[in-house]
Structures are given as structure tokens and as C-alpha cells.
Design an enzyme around this catalytic site. Structure first.
Site: not given
Ligand code: F6P
Length: 357
Positions: A111, A74, A283, A275, A113-114, A136
């Protein structure tokens, strides 16, 4: 002969390798002697000059492989114009490596930002073609991003697994789904997993309405309930706050994430046992599902065609089942959110699923 740089940036997802394979295979068909620079760890590699030469064989056997063979990182767009800790001008460094390596084009997979940085590089004179990556599904200009459907499958499996244990114990379960600021993933996994309540950022919830929905189920003799809650879900109360007010409120918030707050409120208001399950980065992991393999291959092939035709400055997007070029300036800086008035929301309400409003 063509020389192209591949770069994957931001959070990874399923289908990155499948998409690069789609681009590479199509390009190698056209230019057997072409060179692909695998730029390592996203924009970092472009800034600091790190790459690996990728051969045709590097793209064999990766259709089903999760993650990215060239790594990612990132590198927030908002800091791109700021010099690094050694005073290096990052934008100039990227342009200089692009020129030094003699690249005809950059293929950038990422995504939101990229895409902002990709557009900046385009404005700075680099040839750029991009591909929409993210679980997302929030990239403007494309109906679908690769990674999304694979993540829906995983989040749905999590909800499916919770169903049996929730029913056995007669509990309320919250499954917290990723998705950053949007609710696509939660909405789709919630529907597919048969959640009773779906909370997404685009529809701020009222906790009393959530509680009413749970009470109604209990009165109907249903001994368990499942909530699919987006990590970005927000209450009506919080949504009415200014950015500054919300930030300061959240600083004092003792909960690790929104689901824990909602869980405690439900427990206090209903007396039911709650819970929480957070599948988190599972994911984003593992292999792409067949649907993602198909769109990755199609989008990759389309991006390669753009390069062959010299059509730069576009993202390969999917609209109504067709792959289309979307101008980067239209994509950058916009977020594709769930429309609370969309048919899908009305249909889901019709099924008796509550959005907490
Ligand atoms: O943008 C993909 C994503 O998995 C989002 O769903 C989640 O909020 C974020 O990235 C988590 O980011 P990181 O892997 O930097 O914790």
C-alpha cells in the site's frame, strides 16, 4: 535466467497470493528455469536476509487463498533511514542483500507506506516493479487496488446481517468500516448495504445533522436506521482543529473508536437505542472475490511483462479498465481520497442518504 525477489509488505489483504501467482505464472512461461526468492515478512526479510526459494508448484492452488504465503509486516517508511536497535543501516542492508542474492528485480506488493520505501529502493538503484494492494483503495495512480472489492463484499454482508436485527428491534445500528484515512470502503459498502447515513473522513459530519436525519426517518415511521461509519470519520469540529490540538483531544477521549462516540451522542440526543458493530479485520480476511481474482491475475501478468521488457520503476495500475504502468515517483507519498464533489457523492445524496452535512 532471471532471478526475482517477491515481497509483500504492510497489512495483508485478499488477492496477494493471486497477484503473486499472476506474476510467477507469466514469468515461468517465459523463463522456465527462473528463480523466485520469496522474501519473508516484507521489508524485514530484505533487511535481515530471510527468504525462501519458491518453485512453480508453490504458486499452484493459491488463486483463492487469502493472506500471503511469504508473510508480511509493517516496517514504517519514516524509520527506514534510522538504524535498527543494533545500529544496522536498513537501507544499506536491503541494497546489500539485493546485490548479494543477484536479483534482477524486486516485485513489491503493498500500500501507501510500502510504495514510499519501494520508491526509495528505486532511487537507491534497485530494479523495482510494484503492485497496488489494499482494502482501502487509497493508492494514487490506480482506479482500483486488489483487496478492495473483497473487503466491500464482507463489509456489505455485515451491514446486510445488521438490517434484519435492526428492523426486528427497532434500533439504530452503527457499522464501523475499515479504510484508514479514506472513505472508499465505507462509501461502497454503505451504498451496497443500503445504509441510511454514511460518514467518511473526506466529508466531516455535523452530529446535529446526523440526528436530524435519524429523527426524519423515525417521523416517517421507519423504526430502525443504519449508519455506515468509516473508522477515520471525523466531526466538523475536530476537522477544524490543528494536528496538535486533535492529538491532545484524542488522548483524553474515552471511546475505543469514533463509532462509540457517535453512538453515545445519538443515544443522548434522540433517546433511541444504539448498537455498534465493528467487523474489523474480518474485512481483510478470507478468499479474494472473483473480481479481485481477475484484477490480481491481470496486474500480476502486466508486472511480469514489465520485468520481461526490463521496464523498471513502475507500479502496474488500473485506469479505465486498462492495466497501465504508473511511475513510482508519481505514486509514492500521495493519497487517493474520495472527492466530496464527485458524481457518486451527488448520486448517493439524491437517494436520500445523509453524509451528516
Ligand atoms: O490499510 C489496511 C488496514 O486494514 C486499514 O483499513 C486499517 O486502518 C489498518 O490496516 C489496520 O492495521 P493493523 O492490521 O496494523 O491493525
Amino acid at each position: 535466467m532471471k532471478r526475482v525477489g517477491f515481497l509483500t509488505s504492510g497489512g495483508d489483504c485478499q488477492g496477494l497470493n493471486a497477484t503473486m501467482r499472476g506474476v510467477a505464472k507469466t514469468l515461468f512461461q517465459q523463463y522456465p528455469d527462473m528463480e523466485i526468492y520469496g522474501i519473508l515478512e516484507g521489508y524485514k526479510g530484505l533487511i535481515y536476509g530471510n527468504y525462501r526459494l519458491l518453485k512453480s508448484r508453490d504458486f499452484s492452488g493459491i488463486l483463492t487463498e487469502g493472506g500471503t504465503i511469504i508473510g508480511t509486516s509493517r516496517t514504517p517508511f519514516k524509520y527506514m533511514r534510522e538504524p535498527d536497535e543494533n545500529g544496522l543501516d536498513k537501507v544499506e542492508a536491503m541494497k546489500s542483500n539485493y546485490k548479494k542474492w543477484g536479483l534482477d528485480c524486486l516485485v513489491i506488493l503493498g500500500g501507501n507506506g510500502t510504495h514510499k520505501t519501494a520508491n526509495l529502493l528505486r532511487e537507491e538503484g534497485c530494479n523495482v516493479v510494484t503492485l497496488p494492494k489494499t482494502i482501502d483503495n487509497d493508492i494514487w495512480g490506480t482506479d482500483m487496488t486488489f483487496g478492495f472489492q473483497s473487503a466491500v463484499d464482507i463489509a456489505t454482508t455485515a451491514i446486510d446481517c445488521i438490517h434484519t436485527t435492526a428492523a426486528s428491534h427497532g434500533r439504530v445500528f452503527i457499522v464501523e468500516v475499515m479504510g484508514h484515512k479514506v472513505g472508499w470502503l465505507t462509501l461502497h459498502a454503505g451504498i451496497a448495504g443500503g445504509a441510511d447515513i454514511i460518514l467518511i473522513p473526506e466529508i466531516p459530519y455535523d452530529i446535529n445533522v446526523v440526528v436530524d436525519a435519524l429523527d426524519k426517518r423515525a417521523k416517517e415511521g421507519k423504526n430502525f436506521s443504519i449508519l455506515a461509519v468509516a473508522e477515520g470519520a471525523i466531526s466538523k469540529e475536530d476537522a477544524a482543529l490543528s494536528k496538535k490540538e486533535l492529538k491532545s483531544k484524542r488522548k483524553k477521549n474515552p471511546f475505543p473508536s469514533i463509532s462509540y462516540q457517535i453512538g453515545q451522542e445519538i443515544q443522548e440526543k434522540t433517546g433511541q437505542e444504539v448498537r455498534i458493530t465493528v467487523p474489523g479485520h474480518t474485512q481483510r480476511g478470507g478468499e479474494p472475490c472473483p473480481y479481485d481474482r481477475v484484477i490480481s491475475s491481470r496486474l500480476g501478468a502486466a508486472a511480469a511483462r514489465m520485468i520481461i521488457e526490463g521496464k523498471y520503476g513502475y507500479m502496474a495500475g488500473l485506469r479505465n479498465g486498462e492495466v497501465v504502468p504508473v511511475p513510482l515517483e508519481e505514486v509514492a507519498g500521495k493519497l487517493k481520497m474520495v472527492d466530496p464533489e464527485a458524481d457518486i457523492i451527488q448520486e448517493v445524496k439524491g437517494l436520500g442518504i445523509s453524509f451528516g452535512v
